[in-house]
Design an enzyme around this catalytic site. Structure first.
Site, PDB file in Angstrom:
ATOM      1  N   SER A   1       0.831  -1.208   0.000  1.00 42.85           N
ATOM      2  CA  SER A   1       0.000   0.000   0.000  1.00 42.85           C
ATOM      3  C   SER A   1       0.860   1.251   0.000  1.00 42.85           C
ATOM      4  CB  SER A   1      -0.930   0.007   1.212  1.00 42.85           C
ATOM      5  OG  SER A   1      -0.164   0.084   2.408  1.00 42.85           O
ATOM      6  N   ASN A   2       0.245   2.362  -0.317  1.00 43.73           N
ATOM      7  CA  ASN A   2       0.943   3.643  -0.328  1.00 43.73           C
ATOM      8  C   ASN A   2       1.477   3.959   1.064  1.00 43.73           C
ATOM      9  OD1 ASN A   2       1.038   6.778  -0.150  1.00 43.73           O
ATOM     10  ND2 ASN A   2       0.858   6.352  -2.339  1.00 43.73           N
ATOM     11  N   SER A   3       2.610   4.625   1.111  1.00 45.07           N
ATOM     12  CA  SER A   3       3.220   4.958   2.404  1.00 45.07           C
ATOM     13  C   SER A   3       2.322   5.840   3.256  1.00 45.07           C
ATOM     14  CB  SER A   3       4.556   5.662   2.180  1.00 45.07           C
ATOM     15  OG  SER A   3       4.390   6.867   1.449  1.00 45.07           O
ATOM     16  N   ALA A   4       1.342   6.499   2.637  1.00 53.03           N
ATOM     17  CA  ALA A   4       0.423   7.354   3.389  1.00 53.03           C
ATOM     18  C   ALA A   4      -0.377   6.551   4.405  1.00 53.03           C
ATOM     19  CB  ALA A   4      -0.523   8.080   2.431  1.00 53.03           C
TER      20      ALA A   4
END
Length: 240
Positions: free
Chosen positions: A194-197
């Site tokens: 998943s995105n680091s966000a």
């Protein structure tokens, strides 16, 4: 910038629109990545706030001289990294109208149309995605949504909302625990692809975020998620 009267505002506005139109029309002729070195802007701009303002024509020249050389041109058809940027002619005009109105939507009475338009458009989006009615504002449940400024912001708000919902529920189910003890045992889950966000939202939300391994196709399988939840429950944690 010097205090601007209505006539200067009209002139500056026209010049800005013309500049943006020329920029977008000829953007494919620019190199996508800038050739500047880190810190280049520090050599071009004053290190301290200036006492005297500049007129808008000087500012436009400074913009072309200082800002343009440092841009990565996300709108370029030759830009193939990350994802397409959201700018379009219609969205630029929309941003201009929104900035000109300067609406503050703290509550319904602050600007009724702001609140109601957001509700309607979020329902449109839910219908477009074919979400169940329980997700929509028109239902009698807890459906509905609000527009955030970015995907990262949306993820953080979702994590914070889930965390607080879980804390309220767990305080009722585990009256023997303090709120601090409950918060310290919360855990959330995401794919390691998943995105680091998502991971950052766990840090900002003060909640443990487990990165679960995806399979060889990059997909997080339900069985992997189920095992992680069962392990955490057995260890006395509270999956969110």
């Amino acid at each position: 910038m010097a205090n601007m009267d209505i006539n200067e505002f009209r002139e500056f506005g026209r010049a800005a629109i013309d500049f943006v139109a020329d920029y977008l029309e000829n953007i494919r002729d620019r190199d996508v990545l800038p050739s500047v070195e880190p810190g280049y802007l520090h050599d071009l701009l004053p290190g301290e706030l200036q006492n005297e303002p500049e007129d808008w024509k000087t500012i436009m020249e400074d913009f072309k001289r200082c800002i343009l050389p440092g841009l990565t041109h996300w709108q370029s058809p030759n830009f193939h990294a990350f994802y397409p940027s959201q700018t379009s002619y219609s969205s630029i005009v929309g941003e201009t109208l929104a900035a000109g109105l300067g609406v503050v939507g703290f509550s319904w009475i602050c600007s009724p149309v702001c609140t109601e338009l957001e509700v309607i458009m979020m329902n449109w989006l839910g219908q477009l995605l074919n979400l169940p009615k329980s997700f929509l504002n028109c239902d009698h449940g807890n459906g509905g949504g609000i527009i955030q400024g970015s995907a990262s912001e949306s993820i953080l708000v979702a994590v914070l909302a889930a965390r607080e919902q879980a804390v309220r529920r767990l305080k009722t189910e585990h009256s023997e625990l303090t709120e601090a003890e409950i918060r310290g045992r919360l855990v959330a889950y995401t794919s390691d692809q998943s995105n680091s966000a998502v991971e950052k939202s766990g840090i900002l939300g003060a909640i443990k975020m487990r990165l679960l391994p995806a399979d060889e196709t990059g997909i997080l399988q339900g069985s992997t998620f189920t095992r992680a939840v069962e392990e955490d429950v057995a260890n006395g944690l509270f999956p969110v």
